[in-house]
Design a protein around this motif. Structure first.
Motif, PDB file in Angstrom:
ATOM      1  N   SER A   1       0.833  -1.322  -0.004  1.00 46.66           N
ATOM      2  CA  SER A   1      -0.135   0.145   0.124  1.00 46.66           C
ATOM      3  C   SER A   1       1.094   1.143  -0.067  1.00 46.66           C
ATOM      4  O   SER A   1       2.039   1.363   0.352  1.00 46.66           O
ATOM      5  N   LEU A   2       0.286   2.361  -0.387  1.00 42.77           N
ATOM      6  CA  LEU A   2       1.152   3.543  -0.490  1.00 42.77           C
ATOM      7  C   LEU A   2       0.612   4.480   0.535  1.00 42.77           C
ATOM      8  O   LEU A   2      -0.543   4.990   0.405  1.00 42.77           O
ATOM      9  N   GLY A   3       1.677   5.313   1.255  1.00 40.22           N
ATOM     10  CA  GLY A   3       1.244   5.993   2.200  1.00 40.22           C
ATOM     11  C   GLY A   3       1.574   7.417   1.471  1.00 40.22           C
ATOM     12  O   GLY A   3       1.018   8.017   0.944  1.00 40.22           O
ATOM     13  N   VAL A   4       3.097   7.559   1.458  1.00 40.47           N
ATOM     14  CA  VAL A   4       3.563   8.709   0.708  1.00 40.47           C
ATOM     15  C   VAL A   4       3.425   8.268  -0.889  1.00 40.47           C
ATOM     16  O   VAL A   4       3.490   7.239  -1.214  1.00 40.47           O
ATOM     17  N   VAL A   5       2.916   9.065  -1.843  1.00 34.71           N
ATOM     18  CA  VAL A   5       2.503   8.840  -3.091  1.00 34.71           C
ATOM     19  C   VAL A   5       3.846   8.379  -3.805  1.00 34.71           C
ATOM     20  O   VAL A   5       4.949   8.996  -3.785  1.00 34.71           O
ATOM     21  N   GLY A   6       3.783   7.252  -4.160  1.00 37.55           N
ATOM     22  CA  GLY A   6       5.041   6.525  -4.937  1.00 37.55           C
ATOM     23  C   GLY A   6       5.744   5.817  -3.971  1.00 37.55           C
ATOM     24  O   GLY A   6       6.922   5.393  -4.519  1.00 37.55           O
ATOM     25  N   LYS A   7       5.477   5.453  -2.847  1.00 36.09           N
ATOM     26  CA  LYS A   7       6.502   4.776  -1.982  1.00 36.09           C
ATOM     27  C   LYS A   7       5.507   3.772  -1.242  1.00 36.09           C
ATOM     28  O   LYS A   7       4.552   4.101  -0.621  1.00 36.09           O
ATOM     29  N   CYS A   8       5.993   2.589  -1.127  1.00 33.59           N
ATOM     30  CA  CYS A   8       5.476   1.536  -0.405  1.00 33.59           C
ATOM     31  C   CYS A   8       5.552   1.615   0.877  1.00 33.59           C
ATOM     32  O   CYS A   8       6.475   1.884   1.646  1.00 33.59           O
ATOM     33  N   SER A   9       4.224   1.642   1.871  1.00 35.24           N
ATOM     34  CA  SER A   9       4.118   2.027   3.333  1.00 35.24           C
ATOM     35  C   SER A   9       4.600   0.779   4.051  1.00 35.24           C
ATOM     36  O   SER A   9       5.199   0.995   5.062  1.00 35.24           O
ATOM     37  N   SER A  10       4.802  -0.425   3.436  1.00 36.22           N
ATOM     38  CA  SER A  10       5.132  -1.619   4.013  1.00 36.22           C
ATOM     39  C   SER A  10       6.532  -1.570   4.043  1.00 36.22           C
ATOM     40  O   SER A  10       7.222  -2.057   5.123  1.00 36.22           O
ATOM     41  N   GLY A  12       8.987   0.548   2.256  1.00 38.89           N
ATOM     42  CA  GLY A  12       9.677   1.843   2.083  1.00 38.89           C
ATOM     43  C   GLY A  12      10.284   2.038   0.577  1.00 38.89           C
ATOM     44  O   GLY A  12      10.881   3.152   0.436  1.00 38.89           O
ATOM     45  N   ALA A  13       9.918   0.956  -0.417  1.00 37.30           N
ATOM     46  CA  ALA A  13      10.628   1.172  -1.582  1.00 37.30           C
ATOM     47  C   ALA A  13       9.874   2.197  -2.390  1.00 37.30           C
ATOM     48  O   ALA A  13       8.611   2.089  -2.323  1.00 37.30           O
ATOM     49  N   PRO A  14      10.681   2.973  -3.330  1.00 37.41           N
ATOM     50  CA  PRO A  14       9.848   3.843  -4.256  1.00 37.41           C
ATOM     51  C   PRO A  14       9.311   2.801  -5.333  1.00 37.41           C
ATOM     52  O   PRO A  14       9.623   1.649  -5.809  1.00 37.41           O
ATOM     53  N   GLN A  15       8.006   3.121  -5.560  1.00 45.63           N
ATOM     54  CA  GLN A  15       7.226   2.407  -6.735  1.00 45.63           C
ATOM     55  C   GLN A  15       7.463   3.010  -8.017  1.00 45.63           C
ATOM     56  O   GLN A  15       7.574   4.388  -8.188  1.00 45.63           O
ATOM     57  N   PRO A  16       7.856   2.111  -9.202  1.00 50.04           N
ATOM     58  CA  PRO A  16       7.854   2.610 -10.413  1.00 50.04           C
ATOM     59  C   PRO A  16       6.695   3.572 -10.901  1.00 50.04           C
ATOM     60  O   PRO A  16       5.634   3.208 -10.588  1.00 50.04           O
TER      61      PRO A  16
END
Length: 81
Positions: A1-10, A12-16
């Motif tokens: 799930s995304l907390g910060v737009v574009g970052k996995c909240s679980s 912390g990885a940036p999402q493509p």
């Protein structure tokens, strides 16, 4: 799930970036012409802090820095626009 737009909240990885993301979505903004400049600035600085490529230089996965660089380029373009 995304907390910060574009970052996995679980993890912390940036999402493509996704092909359906536009300037509004990368900033988490409503799709409307008139924007709250103070809110956009706050979101921009928050994203910059959380997704800056330097944060992922020595991350768990080397591709995180590249993904972060691509995402932050889009965030910068969106904010400037």
């Amino acid at each position: 799930s995304l907390g910060v737009v574009g970052k996995c909240s679980s993890c912390g990885a940036p999402q493509p970036l996704s092909p359906d993301e536009d300037y509004f979505s990368v900033l988490g903004a409503e799709k409307k012409f008139k924007q709250n400049k103070d809110k956009l600035e706050s979101v921009f600085y928050s994203l910059s802090k959380d997704l800056h490529p330097d944060r992922f230089a020595n991350g768990a996965d080397p591709k995180w820095k590249t993904i972060s660089l691509e995402r932050m380029s889009r965030v910068n373009d969106a904010y400037r626009t």
